[in-house]
Scaffold this motif. Structure first.
Motif, PDB file in Angstrom:
ATOM      1  N   PHE A  39      23.486  29.229  43.231  1.00  0.00           N
ATOM      2  CA  PHE A  39      23.884  28.736  41.921  1.00  0.00           C
ATOM      3  C   PHE A  39      23.029  29.376  40.837  1.00  0.00           C
ATOM      4  O   PHE A  39      21.878  29.716  41.069  1.00  0.00           O
ATOM      5  CB  PHE A  39      23.728  27.215  41.847  1.00  0.00           C
ATOM      6  N   ARG A  40      23.606  29.511  39.648  1.00  0.00           N
ATOM      7  CA  ARG A  40      22.874  30.011  38.478  1.00  0.00           C
ATOM      8  C   ARG A  40      22.874  28.911  37.422  1.00  0.00           C
ATOM      9  O   ARG A  40      23.936  28.407  37.048  1.00  0.00           O
ATOM     10  CB  ARG A  40      23.544  31.260  37.911  1.00  0.00           C
ATOM     11  N   VAL A  41      21.695  28.558  36.925  1.00  0.00           N
ATOM     12  CA  VAL A  41      21.602  27.625  35.807  1.00  0.00           C
ATOM     13  C   VAL A  41      22.001  28.406  34.563  1.00  0.00           C
ATOM     14  O   VAL A  41      21.335  29.363  34.188  1.00  0.00           O
ATOM     15  CB  VAL A  41      20.181  27.038  35.655  1.00  0.00           C
ATOM     16  N   VAL A  42      23.119  27.995  33.939  1.00  0.00           N
ATOM     17  CA  VAL A  42      23.621  28.711  32.761  1.00  0.00           C
ATOM     18  C   VAL A  42      23.450  27.914  31.476  1.00  0.00           C
ATOM     19  O   VAL A  42      23.641  28.447  30.387  1.00  0.00           O
ATOM     20  CB  VAL A  42      25.100  29.133  32.939  1.00  0.00           C
ATOM     21  N   ASP A  43      23.079  26.646  31.593  1.00  0.00           N
ATOM     22  CA  ASP A  43      22.835  25.817  30.413  1.00  0.00           C
ATOM     23  C   ASP A  43      22.024  24.609  30.840  1.00  0.00           C
ATOM     24  O   ASP A  43      21.970  24.262  32.025  1.00  0.00           O
ATOM     25  CB  ASP A  43      24.162  25.373  29.785  1.00  0.00           C
ATOM     26  N   LEU A  44      21.384  23.987  29.878  1.00  0.00           N
ATOM     27  CA  LEU A  44      20.658  22.745  30.141  1.00  0.00           C
ATOM     28  C   LEU A  44      20.608  21.932  28.860  1.00  0.00           C
ATOM     29  O   LEU A  44      20.756  22.469  27.765  1.00  0.00           O
ATOM     30  CB  LEU A  44      19.246  23.020  30.674  1.00  0.00           C
ATOM     31  N   SER A  45      20.466  20.641  29.038  1.00  0.00           N
ATOM     32  CA  SER A  45      20.266  19.774  27.873  1.00  0.00           C
ATOM     33  C   SER A  45      18.775  19.482  27.777  1.00  0.00           C
ATOM     34  O   SER A  45      18.041  19.589  28.759  1.00  0.00           O
ATOM     35  CB  SER A  45      21.079  18.481  28.004  1.00  0.00           C
ATOM     36  N   ILE A  46      18.344  19.139  26.579  1.00  0.00           N
ATOM     37  CA  ILE A  46      16.920  18.861  26.348  1.00  0.00           C
ATOM     38  C   ILE A  46      16.797  17.538  25.612  1.00  0.00           C
ATOM     39  O   ILE A  46      17.288  17.390  24.502  1.00  0.00           O
ATOM     40  CB  ILE A  46      16.251  19.980  25.522  1.00  0.00           C
ATOM     41  N   ASP A  47      16.143  16.580  26.258  1.00  0.00           N
ATOM     42  CA  ASP A  47      15.855  15.291  25.636  1.00  0.00           C
ATOM     43  C   ASP A  47      14.434  15.369  25.097  1.00  0.00           C
ATOM     44  O   ASP A  47      13.474  15.309  25.856  1.00  0.00           O
ATOM     45  CB  ASP A  47      15.982  14.171  26.662  1.00  0.00           C
ATOM     46  N   LYS A  48      14.318  15.520  23.800  1.00  0.00           N
ATOM     47  CA  LYS A  48      13.006  15.677  23.165  1.00  0.00           C
ATOM     48  C   LYS A  48      12.424  14.352  22.697  1.00  0.00           C
ATOM     49  O   LYS A  48      11.334  14.319  22.145  1.00  0.00           O
ATOM     50  CB  LYS A  48      13.134  16.619  21.964  1.00  0.00           C
ATOM     51  N   GLU A  49      13.149  13.257  22.903  1.00  0.00           N
ATOM     52  CA  GLU A  49      12.763  11.975  22.312  1.00  0.00           C
ATOM     53  C   GLU A  49      12.075  11.009  23.268  1.00  0.00           C
ATOM     54  O   GLU A  49      11.167  10.302  22.862  1.00  0.00           O
ATOM     55  CB  GLU A  49      14.011  11.286  21.740  1.00  0.00           C
TER      56      GLU A  49
END
Length: 152
Positions: A39-49
């Protein structure tokens, strides 16, 4: 299993880790299946809070929008592009899953959502430049196992 991290995702991750400093952050990993077991990680979400100095629990609602947008961008081609797992940082600790991390991931794959497997990527920025990481596979009915991380 092998997981490759696309160069642009690695750059995004590096910037987010630098901005977070000593505070834990995280999110979800969105991937593309290259071939079975790769698998290739092509995107991610970021929780900065929601992260603290030694703890991170992501907000499900905040990342649902990121997943929906990802599925739209990829034409809802779920066999090729899908949720791959979770990630979070350990800026002050080893880049291995804690007991709480492993418990959360086991609950995820044994839960009612129908997720057969998920990976957990744990990262830390070393010397403000290099990403140290580990990746662990969690599968329904099996023990966690190490995942090979490939450069994108």
């Amino acid at each position: 299993m092998r997981v490759e991290i696309a160069p642009d995702v690695r750059a995004t991750l590096r910037r987010a880790l630098r901005a977070a400093g000593r505070r834990e952050i995280g999110g979800v990993l969105m991937g593309e299946q290259i071939e079975p077991g790769h698998f290739r990680v092509v995107d991610l979400s970021i929780d900065k809070e929601t992260g603290g100095r030694a703890h991170f629990v992501r907000s499900s609602e905040a990342h649902a929008d990121a997943l929906d947008a990802f599925f739209q961008r990829t034409g809802n081609e779920y066999d090729r592009f899908n949720y791959l797992g979770e990630w979070h940082s350990h800026p002050r600790f080893a880049v291995t899953p804690s007991v709480q991390d492993a418990g959360s991931m086991m609950e995820l794959v044994h839960g009612e959502r129908g997720i057969d497997f998920a990976v957990l990527l744990v990262v830390r920025l070393d010397w403000w430049r290099w990403i140290a990481s580990s990746c662990t596979l969690f599968r329904r009915g099996q023990q966690p196992s190490a995942v090979e991380i490939l450069e994108g």
